[in-house]
Design a protein around this motif. Structure first.
Motif, PDB file in Angstrom:
ATOM      1  N   ALA A 155      88.394  53.937 133.977  1.00 18.35           N
ATOM      2  CA  ALA A 155      88.996  53.514 132.865  1.00 18.35           C
ATOM      3  C   ALA A 155      89.441  55.089 132.736  1.00 18.35           C
ATOM      4  N   PRO A 156      90.744  54.799 131.309  1.00 19.13           N
ATOM      5  CA  PRO A 156      91.671  55.613 130.514  1.00 19.13           C
ATOM      6  C   PRO A 156      90.211  56.507 130.353  1.00 19.13           C
ATOM      7  N   LEU A 157      90.448  57.719 129.897  1.00 19.37           N
ATOM      8  CA  LEU A 157      89.728  58.646 128.943  1.00 19.37           C
ATOM      9  C   LEU A 157      90.352  58.867 127.458  1.00 19.37           C
ATOM     10  N   GLN A 158      89.601  57.913 126.478  1.00 17.82           N
ATOM     11  CA  GLN A 158      89.341  57.105 125.548  1.00 17.82           C
ATOM     12  C   GLN A 158      89.405  58.794 124.431  1.00 17.82           C
ATOM     13  N   PRO A 159      90.752  57.490 123.432  1.00 15.35           N
ATOM     14  CA  PRO A 159      89.852  59.706 121.939  1.00 15.35           C
ATOM     15  C   PRO A 159      89.349  60.124 121.689  1.00 15.35           C
ATOM     16  N   GLY A 160      88.842  61.449 121.998  1.00 16.45           N
ATOM     17  CA  GLY A 160      87.832  61.857 120.993  1.00 16.45           C
ATOM     18  C   GLY A 160      86.774  62.454 122.078  1.00 16.45           C
ATOM     19  N   ASP A 161      86.764  61.520 123.945  1.00 15.77           N
ATOM     20  CA  ASP A 161      86.129  61.150 124.856  1.00 15.77           C
ATOM     21  C   ASP A 161      86.986  62.771 124.893  1.00 15.77           C
ATOM     22  N   ALA A 162      86.224  63.458 126.259  1.00 13.63           N
ATOM     23  CA  ALA A 162      85.477  64.726 127.072  1.00 13.63           C
ATOM     24  C   ALA A 162      84.890  64.607 128.433  1.00 13.63           C
ATOM     25  N   LEU A 163      85.969  65.176 129.237  1.00 19.41           N
ATOM     26  CA  LEU A 163      85.032  64.904 131.015  1.00 19.41           C
ATOM     27  C   LEU A 163      84.708  66.295 131.119  1.00 19.41           C
ATOM     28  N   VAL A 164      83.744  66.300 131.546  1.00 19.75           N
ATOM     29  CA  VAL A 164      82.437  67.685 131.770  1.00 19.75           C
ATOM     30  C   VAL A 164      82.461  67.713 133.624  1.00 19.75           C
ATOM     31  N   LEU A 165      83.308  68.378 133.783  1.00 19.17           N
ATOM     32  CA  LEU A 165      83.354  68.791 135.700  1.00 19.17           C
ATOM     33  C   LEU A 165      82.834  70.045 136.149  1.00 19.17           C
ATOM     34  N   HIS A 166      81.966  70.041 136.884  1.00 18.45           N
ATOM     35  CA  HIS A 166      80.985  70.960 137.190  1.00 18.45           C
ATOM     36  C   HIS A 166      80.908  71.323 138.374  1.00 18.45           C
ATOM     37  N   THR A 167      79.935  72.495 138.981  1.00 20.85           N
ATOM     38  CA  THR A 167      80.248  72.509 140.213  1.00 20.85           C
ATOM     39  C   THR A 167      78.712  72.516 139.894  1.00 20.85           C
ATOM     40  N   ASP A 168      78.281  71.954 141.601  1.00 20.05           N
ATOM     41  CA  ASP A 168      76.478  71.944 141.839  1.00 20.05           C
ATOM     42  C   ASP A 168      75.836  73.000 141.532  1.00 20.05           C
ATOM     43  N   GLY A 169      76.206  73.899 140.704  1.00 22.41           N
ATOM     44  CA  GLY A 169      75.260  74.978 140.627  1.00 22.41           C
ATOM     45  C   GLY A 169      74.492  74.613 139.838  1.00 22.41           C
ATOM     46  N   ALA A 170      75.354  74.072 138.693  1.00 22.41           N
ATOM     47  CA  ALA A 170      74.370  74.159 137.318  1.00 22.41           C
ATOM     48  C   ALA A 170      73.709  72.525 137.815  1.00 22.41           C
ATOM     49  N   GLU A 171      73.209  72.263 138.404  1.00 22.67           N
ATOM     50  CA  GLU A 171      72.194  71.252 138.210  1.00 22.67           C
ATOM     51  C   GLU A 171      71.516  71.481 139.813  1.00 22.67           C
ATOM     52  N   ASP A 172      71.406  72.100 140.873  1.00 22.34           N
ATOM     53  CA  ASP A 172      70.538  73.058 141.412  1.00 22.34           C
ATOM     54  C   ASP A 172      69.731  74.037 140.927  1.00 22.34           C
ATOM     55  N   ALA A 173      70.508  74.835 139.397  1.00 19.00           N
ATOM     56  CA  ALA A 173      69.014  75.716 138.700  1.00 19.00           C
ATOM     57  C   ALA A 173      67.781  75.049 139.018  1.00 19.00           C
ATOM     58  N   ARG A 174      67.366  75.878 138.576  1.00 14.03           N
ATOM     59  CA  ARG A 174      65.589  76.079 138.520  1.00 14.03           C
ATOM     60  C   ARG A 174      64.661  77.317 137.974  1.00 14.03           C
ATOM     61  N   ASP A 175      63.839  76.690 137.165  1.00 12.98           N
ATOM     62  CA  ASP A 175      63.103  77.943 136.790  1.00 12.98           C
ATOM     63  C   ASP A 175      62.371  77.984 137.444  1.00 12.98           C
TER      64      ASP A 175
END
Length: 393
Positions: A315-335
């Motif tokens: 679906a088209p990216l609506q005005p004001g909306d944002a796409l957040v692209l990331h690498t797996d290091g963001a979700e694989d980060a652990r405490d």
């Protein structure tokens, strides 16, 4: 806009406070030795401890002037008469003070010479860092704040200290076919993966303009990666290692994205996480959910690309909306307890209320990742936020 994130998250004093404290350390040592000399019985020989002051100054502040001043002060104290608190000062060993002075002078000379070598090494290190920073900027170029109606911000956090980039890659280009985006993750992290990153990004920067279809762009990337791995395998392997084959273990995950003039989305995914869509609700509160634009193909490298590579349409990216692209290091980060970082809630919190600002989202996620991990990252983290600047309604 790009921000290079420094690893770390714990609170540390300001640089000025640290420098002042480091400079005071050898002075405190001298003061402590003198107080000990004055307040202990006369048969306790403490003056030789002053010889350590120049060495402490060399190891802490590293300033030659400080070394010489402390060395001179220590010599004067060592040559001074017995204190009034020690009326029976030792006069049977007239050479004791000279021995102490000799030891102090020897330490001063050694510290002075050691500091000179240290300063030369520091200057060489600063030059190498400047060269590395220039090379890293050439590989992962800073992004503009806006490009063809897309407001953007990016951040990179390297798991290797001293490296501004590593195994993660991204680029955004305005082409005749629309705004084209790549984000990927090469096997490994830190400086060892920069060669692979450079090969893939270099190919994308040419193919994105030349090829009308995302499928053909992906094929160009695959051929460039295969050439790079083949050339690397022909080189001499590190000592004690077997020769490397081109595709045995190396791979790169790649997500290609195309944003058309009206926000139309086209994507081709080879082993990479799908992006998040960050939108503003009618109430002004942000909402983040992961897009699923279709099949995820195997990463580039180990397997040949299929003959049929249809680009997914979303679906088209609506005005004001944002796409957040990331690498797996963001979700694989652990405490410290092994709990994974939750990127979705962090995006919502970072966006706040009101219009989405990409730079604010990037900074907010940066702080959240560092707090969660305590600054100890196991993998590189890259984040790219693209917002449709078109005005609503």
């Amino acid at each position: 806009m790009i921000g290079t994130w420094a690893v770390g998250g714990a609170f540390v004093p300001g640089a000025r406070g640290r420098r002042a404290f480091i400079t005071v350390i050898p002075c405190l040592w001298v003061l402590g030795a003198l107080c000990w000399e004055l307040l202990t019985p006369h048969d306790t020989e403490v003056v030789p401890l002053l010889a350590a002051a120049p060495a402490i100054a060399c190891a802490s502040s590293g300033r030659r002037r400080c070394i010489l001043l402390l060395g001179g002060a220590s010599v004067l104290f060592a040559l001074g008469p017995p204190s009034t608190l020690e009326p029976d000062g030792d006069v049977e060993e007239p050479h004791a003070s000279l021995v102490s002075c000799g030891a102090i002078l020897a330490v001063v000379v050694a510290s002075y010479l050691t500091n000179g070598r240290r300063l030369r090494l520091v200057r060489e290190l600063e030059q190498l860092r400047a060269v590395a920073a220039a090379a890293q900027d050439a590989v992962l170029r800073p992004l503009p704040a806006r490009l063809d109606g897309i407001e953007m911000a990016a951040g990179y956090l390297s798991a290797s200290r001293g490296a501004a980039v590593g195994g993660d890659l991204y680029e955004v280009l305005a082409t005749a076919h629309g705004v084209r985006v790549i984000i990927g993750d090469a096997r490994g992290h830190g400086l060892g993966a920069i060669g692979t990153v450079a090969a893939v990004l270099g190919s994308f920067r040419e193919a994105a303009h030349d090829e009308p279809e995302l499928t053909d762009v992906m094929r160009r990337l695959d051929r460039a990666l295969q050439r790079h791995l083949h050339e690397r395998a022909l080189g001499d392997p590190p000592a004690g290692e077997e020769p490397r084959t081109p595709v045995a273990e190396e791979f790169v995950t790649v997500l290609l994205l195309e944003v058309g003039a009206d926000g139309e989305l086209a994507a081709l995914n080879c082993g990479h996480p799908w992006p998040y869509l960050l939108s503003e609700e009618a109430t002004g509160e942000p909402r983040a959910h992961r897009l699923d634009l279709g099949e995820v193909l195997p990463p580039l490298g180990p397997f040949a690309l299929a003959d049929d590579l249809p680009a997914a349409r979303g679906a088209p990216l609506q005005p004001g909306d944002a796409l957040v692209l990331h690498t797996d290091g963001a979700e694989d980060a652990r405490d410290a307890h092994g709990t994974f970082f939750e990127l979705g809630p962090a995006l919502v919190k970072a966006a706040g209320t009101g219009p989405i600002v990409p730079a604010t989202v990037v900074d907010g996620v940066r702080s959240a990742v560092l707090r969660h991990t305590g600054g100890r990252l196991a993998d590189d983290v890259a984040l790219l936020v693209l917002r449709n600047e078109a005005k609503t309604g």
